[in-house]
Design a protein around this motif. Structure first.
Motif, PDB file in Angstrom:
ATOM      1  N   ASN A  10       0.825  -1.212   0.000  1.00  0.00           N
ATOM      2  CA  ASN A  10       0.000   0.000   0.000  1.00  0.00           C
ATOM      3  C   ASN A  10       0.855   1.256   0.000  1.00  0.00           C
ATOM      4  N   LEU A  11       1.888   1.283   0.839  1.00  0.00           N
ATOM      5  CA  LEU A  11       2.735   2.464   0.956  1.00  0.00           C
ATOM      6  C   LEU A  11       3.554   2.674  -0.312  1.00  0.00           C
ATOM      7  N   ILE A  12       4.104   1.605  -0.838  1.00  0.00           N
ATOM      8  CA  ILE A  12       4.883   1.717  -2.081  1.00  0.00           C
ATOM      9  C   ILE A  12       3.983   2.206  -3.216  1.00  0.00           C
ATOM     10  N   ARG A  13       2.778   1.653  -3.289  1.00  0.00           N
ATOM     11  CA  ARG A  13       1.844   2.067  -4.343  1.00  0.00           C
ATOM     12  C   ARG A  13       1.498   3.546  -4.213  1.00  0.00           C
ATOM     13  N   ALA A  14       1.309   4.006  -2.975  1.00  0.00           N
ATOM     14  CA  ALA A  14       0.951   5.412  -2.753  1.00  0.00           C
ATOM     15  C   ALA A  14       2.047   6.355  -3.236  1.00  0.00           C
ATOM     16  N   VAL A  15       3.308   6.059  -2.912  1.00  0.00           N
ATOM     17  CA  VAL A  15       4.378   6.972  -3.330  1.00  0.00           C
ATOM     18  C   VAL A  15       4.614   6.898  -4.836  1.00  0.00           C
ATOM     19  N   ARG A  16       4.532   5.712  -5.396  1.00  0.00           N
ATOM     20  CA  ARG A  16       4.755   5.587  -6.840  1.00  0.00           C
ATOM     21  C   ARG A  16       3.641   6.284  -7.632  1.00  0.00           C
ATOM     22  N   GLU A  17       2.407   6.124  -7.180  1.00  0.00           N
ATOM     23  CA  GLU A  17       1.294   6.752  -7.876  1.00  0.00           C
ATOM     24  C   GLU A  17       1.323   8.273  -7.715  1.00  0.00           C
ATOM     25  N   ALA A  18       1.704   8.752  -6.535  1.00  0.00           N
ATOM     26  CA  ALA A  18       1.833  10.204  -6.335  1.00  0.00           C
ATOM     27  C   ALA A  18       2.884  10.771  -7.277  1.00  0.00           C
ATOM     28  N   ALA A  19       3.971  10.045  -7.441  1.00  0.00           N
ATOM     29  CA  ALA A  19       5.026  10.487  -8.368  1.00  0.00           C
ATOM     30  C   ALA A  19       4.528  10.461  -9.803  1.00  0.00           C
ATOM     31  N   ARG A  20       3.848   9.383 -10.171  1.00  0.00           N
ATOM     32  CA  ARG A  20       3.391   9.227 -11.561  1.00  0.00           C
ATOM     33  C   ARG A  20       2.337  10.265 -11.930  1.00  0.00           C
ATOM     34  N   ILE A  21       1.408  10.529 -11.004  1.00  0.00           N
ATOM     35  CA  ILE A  21       0.263  11.388 -11.326  1.00  0.00           C
ATOM     36  C   ILE A  21       0.550  12.868 -11.083  1.00  0.00           C
ATOM     37  N   GLU A  22       1.252  13.184  -9.973  1.00  0.00           N
ATOM     38  CA  GLU A  22       1.375  14.579  -9.555  1.00  0.00           C
ATOM     39  C   GLU A  22       2.768  15.190  -9.721  1.00  0.00           C
ATOM     40  N   ILE A  23       3.807  14.387  -9.607  1.00  0.00           N
ATOM     41  CA  ILE A  23       5.168  14.953  -9.580  1.00  0.00           C
ATOM     42  C   ILE A  23       5.854  14.909 -10.933  1.00  0.00           C
ATOM     43  N   MET A  24       5.935  13.736 -11.533  1.00  0.00           N
ATOM     44  CA  MET A  24       6.699  13.611 -12.772  1.00  0.00           C
ATOM     45  C   MET A  24       6.096  14.379 -13.957  1.00  0.00           C
ATOM     46  N   LYS A  54      -1.512  15.657  -0.895  1.00  0.00           N
ATOM     47  CA  LYS A  54      -2.954  15.396  -0.855  1.00  0.00           C
ATOM     48  C   LYS A  54      -3.245  13.976  -1.339  1.00  0.00           C
ATOM     49  N   TYR A  55      -2.604  13.562  -2.421  1.00  0.00           N
ATOM     50  CA  TYR A  55      -2.838  12.223  -2.964  1.00  0.00           C
ATOM     51  C   TYR A  55      -2.442  11.153  -1.940  1.00  0.00           C
ATOM     52  N   ILE A  56      -1.240  11.285  -1.365  1.00  0.00           N
ATOM     53  CA  ILE A  56      -0.758  10.284  -0.408  1.00  0.00           C
ATOM     54  C   ILE A  56      -1.615  10.289   0.850  1.00  0.00           C
ATOM     55  N   PHE A 124       8.950   1.925  10.177  1.00  0.00           N
ATOM     56  CA  PHE A 124       9.034   1.640   8.743  1.00  0.00           C
ATOM     57  C   PHE A 124       9.163   2.965   7.997  1.00  0.00           C
ATOM     58  N   SER A 125       9.953   2.967   6.923  1.00  0.00           N
ATOM     59  CA  SER A 125      10.060   4.196   6.127  1.00  0.00           C
ATOM     60  C   SER A 125      10.330   3.856   4.672  1.00  0.00           C
ATOM     61  N   ILE A 126       9.873   4.767   3.811  1.00  0.00           N
ATOM     62  CA  ILE A 126      10.110   4.669   2.370  1.00  0.00           C
ATOM     63  C   ILE A 126      10.696   5.988   1.894  1.00  0.00           C
ATOM     64  N   VAL A 127      11.744   5.904   1.100  1.00  0.00           N
ATOM     65  CA  VAL A 127      12.306   7.067   0.418  1.00  0.00           C
ATOM     66  C   VAL A 127      12.374   6.702  -1.060  1.00  0.00           C
ATOM     67  N   TYR A 128      11.630   7.453  -1.874  1.00  0.00           N
ATOM     68  CA  TYR A 128      11.545   7.137  -3.302  1.00  0.00           C
ATOM     69  C   TYR A 128      12.044   8.314  -4.122  1.00  0.00           C
ATOM     70  N   ALA A 129      13.043   8.054  -4.961  1.00  0.00           N
ATOM     71  CA  ALA A 129      13.582   9.065  -5.866  1.00  0.00           C
ATOM     72  C   ALA A 129      13.046   8.767  -7.268  1.00  0.00           C
ATOM     73  N   ALA A 131      12.848  10.376 -10.146  1.00  0.00           N
ATOM     74  CA  ALA A 131      13.626  10.730 -11.338  1.00  0.00           C
ATOM     75  C   ALA A 131      14.777   9.766 -11.568  1.00  0.00           C
ATOM     76  N   ARG A 132      15.190   9.055 -10.485  1.00  0.00           N
ATOM     77  CA  ARG A 132      16.287   8.092 -10.610  1.00  0.00           C
ATOM     78  C   ARG A 132      15.800   6.650 -10.484  1.00  0.00           C
ATOM     79  N   GLU A 133      14.494   6.484 -10.261  1.00  0.00           N
ATOM     80  CA  GLU A 133      13.899   5.163 -10.063  1.00  0.00           C
ATOM     81  C   GLU A 133      14.638   4.396  -8.966  1.00  0.00           C
ATOM     82  N   GLU A 134      14.835   5.045  -7.826  1.00  0.00           N
ATOM     83  CA  GLU A 134      15.472   4.410  -6.671  1.00  0.00           C
ATOM     84  C   GLU A 134      14.471   4.369  -5.523  1.00  0.00           C
ATOM     85  N   LEU A 135      14.275   3.182  -4.975  1.00  0.00           N
ATOM     86  CA  LEU A 135      13.333   2.990  -3.881  1.00  0.00           C
ATOM     87  C   LEU A 135      14.069   2.429  -2.667  1.00  0.00           C
TER      88      LEU A 135
END
Length: 227
Positions: A10-24, A54-56, A124-129, A131-135
């Protein structure tokens, strides 16, 4: 409390989708009207920060309605949010874009950060970059990974909500690498155990100085991953 595969997904999906929809989609194409200031002229926020948070937030609220959710941009509007962290049975801390200036300038060195805490202790923590596709993923008592490969430490530091994360990590025996300037701003050496903080010089300009810094870190803490 350990995370289930469902929680982690769930957490990984949230950050990836936020990046795909709102950031990138806005990366390197921000309009002047989509950048504004918060506490001062150097404290910048973009529409991507606001929309990603807001998305996350909404994604987490749907799955974890009982959790306290503290976003960097939300705290900028309501400082009392951070004070609730100590007593929260379950809390998420969100920095939607750590490195907003880098993002605005078109550089790739920015991340989406989420920390999951239980009564102010990070578990638990997630750091997702994106632009570099680093998780990067770290879990209490389980170590850390970068793109599913084991690493020793995920490290970092910051100001604002980032300072609260740093203080919690240090208080709970995590090792934190932080620049001298940020260390001075956070005044961590006056409040917390110095042995868990590695200050980096701001003027590392030569290859030799860089090697010496890395050598010092390795000698004190073993393998370390810097982000």
């Amino acid at each position: 409390m350990g995370l289930t595969v469902f929680d982690e997904d769930n957490l990984i999906r949230a950050v990836r989708e936020a990046a795909r929809i709102e950031i990138m989609p806005r990366f390197r194409s921000l309009k002047d009207s989509e950048v504004s200031t918060k506490s001062g002229p150097d404290d910048l926020v973009t529409i991507a920060d606001l929309r990603a948070e807001k998305y996350i937030t909404e994604a987490l609220q749907e799955e974890y309605p009982e959790a306290l959710i503290i976003g960097e941009e939300a705290v900028a509007s309501d400082f009392t949010l951070a004070s609730k962290l100590d007593l929260a049975p379950l809390a998420f801390i969100i920095d939607p874009i750590d490195g907003t200036k880098e993002y605005i300038s078109g550089g790739s060195d920015y991340t989406i950060n989420i920390a999951l805490c239980k009564k102010d202790r990070p578990i638990f923590s997630i750091v997702y970059a994106p632009a570099r596709e680093e998780l990067y993923i770290a879990e209490k008592d389980q170590g850390a990974t970068k793109n599913n490969k084991k690493i020793a430490w995920v490290t970092g530091g910051g100001t604002g909500i980032g300072s609260e994360i740093v203080k919690i990590l240090v208080r709970n025996n995590w090792k934190v690498v932080i620049s001298g300037r940020r260390l001075e701003k956070l005044k961590l050496t006056k409040e917390y155990d110095k042995k868990n903080i590695i200050p980096l010089k701001l003027d590392v300009t030569s290859e030799l100085e860089c090697k010496n810094v890395v050598k010092e870190i390795l000698s004190r803490f073993g393998q370390i991953d810097l982000i």
